[in-house]
Design an enzyme around this catalytic site. Structure first.
Site, short mmCIF file in Angstrom:
data_model
loop_
_atom_site.label_atom_id
_atom_site.label_comp_id
_atom_site.label_asym_id
_atom_site.label_seq_id
_atom_site.Cartn_x
_atom_site.Cartn_y
_atom_site.Cartn_z
N GLU A 30 0.84 -1.19 0.00
CA GLU A 30 0.00 0.00 0.00
C GLU A 30 0.88 1.25 0.00
O GLU A 30 1.61 1.50 0.95
CB GLU A 30 -0.89 0.00 1.26
CG GLU A 30 -1.67 1.28 1.44
CD GLU A 30 -2.53 1.27 2.71
OE1 GLU A 30 -2.56 0.23 3.41
OE2 GLU A 30 -3.17 2.30 2.98
N ASP A 79 -1.31 -1.15 5.58
CA ASP A 79 -1.36 -0.64 6.96
C ASP A 79 -2.42 -1.43 7.71
O ASP A 79 -3.38 -1.92 7.12
CB ASP A 79 -1.77 0.84 6.97
CG ASP A 79 -0.70 1.72 6.34
OD1 ASP A 79 0.45 1.24 6.19
OD2 ASP A 79 -1.02 2.87 5.98
N ASP A 96 -8.46 1.44 6.05
CA ASP A 96 -8.11 1.61 4.63
C ASP A 96 -7.33 0.39 4.13
O ASP A 96 -7.55 -0.10 3.03
CB ASP A 96 -7.25 2.85 4.43
CG ASP A 96 -8.13 4.10 4.30
OD1 ASP A 96 -9.36 3.93 4.16
OD2 ASP A 96 -7.57 5.21 4.35
#
Ligand code: 0RA
Length: 645
Positions: free
Chosen positions: A428, A501, A505
């Site tokens: 990410e 993470d 999200d």
């Protein structure tokens, strides 16, 4: 021999039998984690289901108690309580303490526990702290109880009179044996719901006394309703087609429906209520029957578009089918170690002919459906032939274009060409991508950073997906095609590791990627190549005499232990994202084989999974919210594995 000598002789034998179960529980229930724990419950439910299956009782109650004991009650005939001549012991005591085959005490025509580890309630007893059984039978109420893995606690006694009949079993799994003794409501819910679909007109009740949750399952129309449930939100071709009959003592129930927006066939088969994951003769019979029926319909009605007959796979594209058969014990045969494949030969002929006849008749009676189905199958055939041609062309080109391997400027490739051993980290964000690039082992680890949220690909055609830069890169990087063209043999990485993470999200990105893999590269998941990296949430550390004492923590439990380990004067760093770690820290905690934690992504049940994906990623937000509220329990992490070297 005197009766009590007999008693002693058999009780020694009995304890040896149960002792064997306690020594090697995995042999009998598969494992001692949550899977095995719930297996104890299935063993008892199987017996109640067997009673209902044979026409005795139509209500089954499951109650999870506050102390994690559980009660299963039915209205069947009740376990026999009379004295068994040879041993002098009550039959119920033998049934609950010996590793007998069911047939010794029970000559039911149909038995459900033919599947994986179908071993009986004595195994549950052997692995329980206590088991207490009450039987209603012959106008009386009987009770018997065991403790510490099946040792007799209270011999059988009559505790009252009643005109009812049935069995109620309460047991508490042994915490010395199981890694967890926490029953999962969702698991039991799914099991009972599946049983209710397969055993129509039987009521199943689930009560959780820990939090007051309750559910009831009852399906008048059985697997027909199962398909309707799975079909929610999908674009269908016609309604559910459903047939039921008994032929040569084999009870056959088949339900199916076709869908436009799913290119995968989903066939789920059962024998005597037990899932046959590896199919077998009943599934083959069905496949042969449907292929024959559609091809004959095309021929008889002059609908052929080419000389080449449709293949089975053309006819099964977009199908959801459930095949449930009941086979009498005397002709029941399974294949393979796991007994998850039906071997009974006659079932193939019977089901092939039965389904062929019924479906042919149905097609002739439902012309609009038949014509639409034929068109859909012919489209599938054309797409298959075109894809094969394209693939052959691509293969012959591939050799000449070596540069294809340098796919994208975003990818930092691995040096080795040992594909099986190589790992692709999909990361990410560019910044974490940069850190990962520095922290990787360049010999076999490749890094592909993602910019922002990937596209939601659910319901999109392959053409549309390929227009998306991010997914085109992922497809090319993995190097094995996509959709029908995906070929697991060609993958360039043994492990695809999603690294995000540890926040919402990140979870969303995982879901979007998994949706894509699930829909378009499914073997990647089913064959165990997809992983989610689990980065630490905290680092507890202090420096003492220039020496760093530190511990990384993956959950709040770890954190408490780490505080103790590091001792007074510690500091805690909380990682909000991968980007907050240095390359060395990221390497140590999340990428390096020695220390990292990976979650392997698996599919428990492809049909349920497909339905969930549809609910979670489709466009109906209210359905999504309802599902999340009902099912999400973030504490349950069945697939959580610490990678072992
Ligand atoms: C042995 C023989 C018979 C029934 C059962 C066991 C039986 C076991 C369980 C376990 C939970 N519920 C159960 N219900 C029945 C057949 C009895 C007969 O022939 O009358």
């Amino acid at each position: 021999m005197e009766n009590n000598e007999l008693y002693n002789a058999s009780s020694i034998e009995i304890l040896e039998g149960l002792e064997a179960v306690r020594k090697r529980p995995g042999m009998y229930i598969g494992s001692t984690d949550t899977y095995g724990l719930h297996h104890l419950v299935w063993e008892i439910i199987d017996n109640s289901v067997d009673e209902a299956l044979n026409g005795f009782g139509n209500k089954i109650y499951v109650t999870i108690h506050k102390d994690n004991s559980i009660t299963i009650a039915d209205e069947g005939r009740g376990i026999p309580c009379d004295v068994h001549k040879k041993s002098g012991l009550p039959a119920i005591q033998l049934i609950l303490t010996t590793l007998h085959s069911g047939g010794k005490f029970n000559d039911n025509a149909y038995k459900s526990s033919g599947g994986l580890h179908g071993v009986g309630s004595s195994v549950t007893n052997a692995l329980s702290e206590y088991m207490d059984v009450t039987v209603y039978r012959d106008g009386k109420i009987y009770n018997i109880s065991f403790k510490n893995g099946g040792k007799l606690n209270q011999p059988l006694k009559i505790i009252g009179q009643s005109a009812k009949h049935g069995t109620s079993t309460t047991f508490k799994p042994d915490s010395k044996i199981f890694k967890t003794t926490d029953f999962s409501y969702e698991r039991i819910y799914r099991h009972l719901q599946e049983s209710a679909f397969l055993l129509k007109k039987v009521h199943f009740y689930l009560i959780d006394e820990r939090d007051g949750k309750k559910d009831e399952f009852y399906y008048e129309n059985g697997i027909k309703e199962y398909i309707e449930e799975l079909a929610v939100g999908k674009k269908n071709l016609g309604d559910v087609v459903y047939f039921e009959d008994t032929v040569d003592n084999i009870k056959i129930e088949i339900a199916l429906e076709y869908f436009y927006d799913d290119y995968i066939e989903n066939i789920k088969s059962y024998v005597n209520n037990v899932r046959t994951i590896d199919g077998g003769t009943h599934e083959i019979g069905f496949k042969l029957g449907i292929t024959r029926a559609v091809n004959d319909y095309i021929e008889n009605n002059g609908l052929a578009k080419s000389k080449i007959k449709l293949e089975g796979s053309d006819i099964r594209e977009g199908i959801i089918a459930i095949i449930s058969v009941r086979i009498p014990e005397n002709i029941l045969e399974f294949e393979g170690q796991t007994k998850s494949k039906l071997g009974t030969q006659i079932a193939q002929t019977v089901i092939n002919n039965y389904f062929y006849t019924k479906f042919s008749y149905f097609l002739n009676e439902n012309k609009d459906f038949a014509v639409a189905l034929v068109k859909k199958c012919q489209d599938s055939q054309m797409a298959r032939l075109a894809a094969r041609k394209a693939k052959e062309e691509a293969r012959s080109k591939k050799k000449s274009i070596k540069e294809q391997i340098i796919l994208s400027d975003k990818l930092t490739p691995a040096q080795s060409k040992d594909f099986k051993n190589n790992e692709l980290f999909i990361v990410e964000g560019d910044s974490a991508g940069g850190t990962a690039k520095k922290g990787r082992d360049p010999r076999y680890q490749a890094i592909l950073p993602l910019r922002g949220k990937p596209l939601n690909t659910d319901g999109l055609s392959i053409d549309k997906i390929l227009q998306n830069q991010e997914f085109a890169t992922i497809i090319n990087t993995i190097g094995a095609g996509v959709g029908n063209n995906f070929d697991i043999e060609d993958i360039h990485y043994g492990k695809i590791i999603i690294m995000t993470d540890a926040d919402t999200d990140g979870a969303h990105i995982q879901t979007l990627l998994l949706t894509f893999f699930y829909n378009n590269m499914r073997p990647l998941i089913t064959e165990g190549h997809v992983f989610v990296a689990v980065p630490p949430l905290y680092r507890v550390h202090k420096t003492e005499k220039e020496k760093v004492i530190e511990k990384y923590c993956y959950n709040d439990n770890d954190l408490e232990e780490a505080k103790k380990f590091v001792g007074t004067g510690y500091s805690i760093s909380r990682y909000k994202g991968l980007g907050e770690m240095s390359d060395k820290q990221l390497k140590y905690t999340t990428m390096d084989k020695e220390h990292r934690v990976l979650m392997k992504v698996s599919i428990n049940d492809p049909l349920i999974c497909a339905n969930k994906i549809n609910i979670l990623m489709g466009d109906d937000a209210s359905k999504r919210r309802k599902w999340l509220e009902e099912y999400i329990d973030f504490s349950e992490r069945d697939n959580f594995i610490k990678e072992l070297k």
